[in-house]
Design a protein around this motif. Sequence first.
Motif, PDB file in Angstrom:
ATOM      1  N   LEU A 239      42.937  47.679  51.462  1.00 12.19           N
ATOM      2  CA  LEU A 239      42.349  48.587  50.476  1.00 12.19           C
ATOM      3  C   LEU A 239      42.410  47.991  49.079  1.00 12.19           C
ATOM      4  O   LEU A 239      41.441  48.076  48.315  1.00 12.19           O
ATOM      5  CB  LEU A 239      43.076  49.937  50.509  1.00 12.19           C
ATOM      6  N   ALA A 240      43.545  47.374  48.752  1.00 12.14           N
ATOM      7  CA  ALA A 240      43.689  46.765  47.427  1.00 12.14           C
ATOM      8  C   ALA A 240      42.662  45.649  47.225  1.00 12.14           C
ATOM      9  O   ALA A 240      42.130  45.466  46.122  1.00 12.14           O
ATOM     10  CB  ALA A 240      45.108  46.219  47.251  1.00 12.14           C
ATOM     11  N   PRO A 271      39.087  34.864  40.832  1.00 11.79           N
ATOM     12  CA  PRO A 271      40.128  35.195  39.843  1.00 11.79           C
ATOM     13  C   PRO A 271      40.810  36.539  40.100  1.00 11.79           C
ATOM     14  O   PRO A 271      42.034  36.653  39.961  1.00 11.79           O
ATOM     15  CB  PRO A 271      39.361  35.208  38.521  1.00 11.79           C
ATOM     16  N   GLN A 272      40.027  37.550  40.487  1.00 12.26           N
ATOM     17  CA  GLN A 272      40.618  38.871  40.760  1.00 12.26           C
ATOM     18  C   GLN A 272      41.559  38.815  41.962  1.00 12.26           C
ATOM     19  O   GLN A 272      42.626  39.446  41.960  1.00 12.26           O
ATOM     20  CB  GLN A 272      39.515  39.905  41.028  1.00 12.26           C
ATOM     21  N   ILE A 273      41.143  38.067  42.991  1.00  8.29           N
ATOM     22  CA  ILE A 273      41.989  37.958  44.180  1.00  8.29           C
ATOM     23  C   ILE A 273      43.273  37.194  43.858  1.00  8.29           C
ATOM     24  O   ILE A 273      44.365  37.577  44.289  1.00  8.29           O
ATOM     25  CB  ILE A 273      41.211  37.290  45.330  1.00  8.29           C
ATOM     26  N   SER A 274      43.167  36.135  43.090  1.00  8.01           N
ATOM     27  CA  SER A 274      44.354  35.358  42.693  1.00  8.01           C
ATOM     28  C   SER A 274      45.329  36.226  41.901  1.00  8.01           C
ATOM     29  O   SER A 274      46.555  36.163  42.106  1.00  8.01           O
ATOM     30  CB  SER A 274      43.942  34.145  41.861  1.00  8.01           C
ATOM     31  N   ALA A 275      44.780  37.049  41.003  1.00  2.00           N
ATOM     32  CA  ALA A 275      45.632  37.935  40.205  1.00  2.00           C
ATOM     33  C   ALA A 275      46.327  38.972  41.081  1.00  2.00           C
ATOM     34  O   ALA A 275      47.517  39.286  40.884  1.00  2.00           O
ATOM     35  CB  ALA A 275      44.804  38.617  39.123  1.00  2.00           C
ATOM     36  N   ALA A 278      49.224  37.385  42.982  1.00  2.00           N
ATOM     37  CA  ALA A 278      50.392  37.207  42.108  1.00  2.00           C
ATOM     38  C   ALA A 278      51.098  38.531  41.857  1.00  2.00           C
ATOM     39  O   ALA A 278      52.339  38.606  41.893  1.00  2.00           O
ATOM     40  CB  ALA A 278      49.953  36.575  40.797  1.00  2.00           C
ATOM     41  N   ALA A 279      50.307  39.578  41.635  1.00  3.04           N
ATOM     42  CA  ALA A 279      50.898  40.882  41.350  1.00  3.04           C
ATOM     43  C   ALA A 279      51.645  41.454  42.550  1.00  3.04           C
ATOM     44  O   ALA A 279      52.696  42.093  42.401  1.00  3.04           O
ATOM     45  CB  ALA A 279      49.803  41.851  40.901  1.00  3.04           C
TER      46      ALA A 279
END
Length: 307
Positions: A239-240, A271-275, A278-279
């Motif tokens: 979902l995320a 970039p969104q997936i990488s962030a 990390a989160a």
Amino acid sequence: MINISNLTKSFSRKIAVNDLSFQVEPGEVLGFLGPNGAGKSTTMKMLTGFISPTSGSASILGFDIRTQRLNAQRQMGYLPEGAPCYGNMTVMGFLDFIAGVRGYRGSERQERVDRAINLLELGGVYRQTIETLSKGFTRRVGLAQAIMHDPKVLILDEPTDGLDPNQKQQVRELIQGFGKSKIVIISTHILEEVSAICSRALIINNGRLLADSTPAELESRCRYHHAVTLQADRPLDLLALAVLPGVAGIEENHAEKSLTVLARPGEVIFPQISALIAAKGWQMKKLDLEQGRLDEVFKRLTQGEMV
């Protein structure tokens, strides 16, 4: 330049090549693609003067293939499908024969043969008869005869057919080198070969031209363009991932225990997936950005699903 205009070939009631037009400039390596029976080999046989077109025209460096056939053929090196050779001749004898047919005499004739043997790494088999060679070595002999006269145009039908991975890489590098100064046309069903060595790709089916573009542009038409494939030690939060901006959907590969996150057309989602990774503190085994899949574009084009 090679100039093909409205080229058509019919066999009885079957149209093998249907109103085909395109041009190829020096310095281009053109990949000629299509499913079996698409008209690739027929087009090449017309280009090289082995069969005559029903209608339309083709010229090689200004020489019309119908009215100036011999002059056109002198500009070309041709590796046909199956690379027919004289099986009872040795590699050296066959290449020497080809050099003689090309008009070379004396020391230049021997230099041409030696150069072809060295380029195709045939030194270990040059005393063997061709009928005793593996399919891969026989293919290399066929390519050696095609480059004997250092032609300005190379027309190669499945040039790496039967070669092992190391031989394929060596021949691909050789073709790339030729492509810097020559016109090279390659008919192949190996799509990775097109991505690896071709600056341009044509796709035909039922004798008609479906696409004419760079491999990168064709890959960009794929739904996997800018997709991101992930593989982790533990299940990920689907979902995320799905609610990230630009995400079009998620495909699960249960066999590899991986996910492929698809991007909406024109969106970049890496970039969104990488962030998010990390989160969330996810430990990744695999994180790949895809440029597209040429095989999927090829399939959709030849099955009429894409225009």
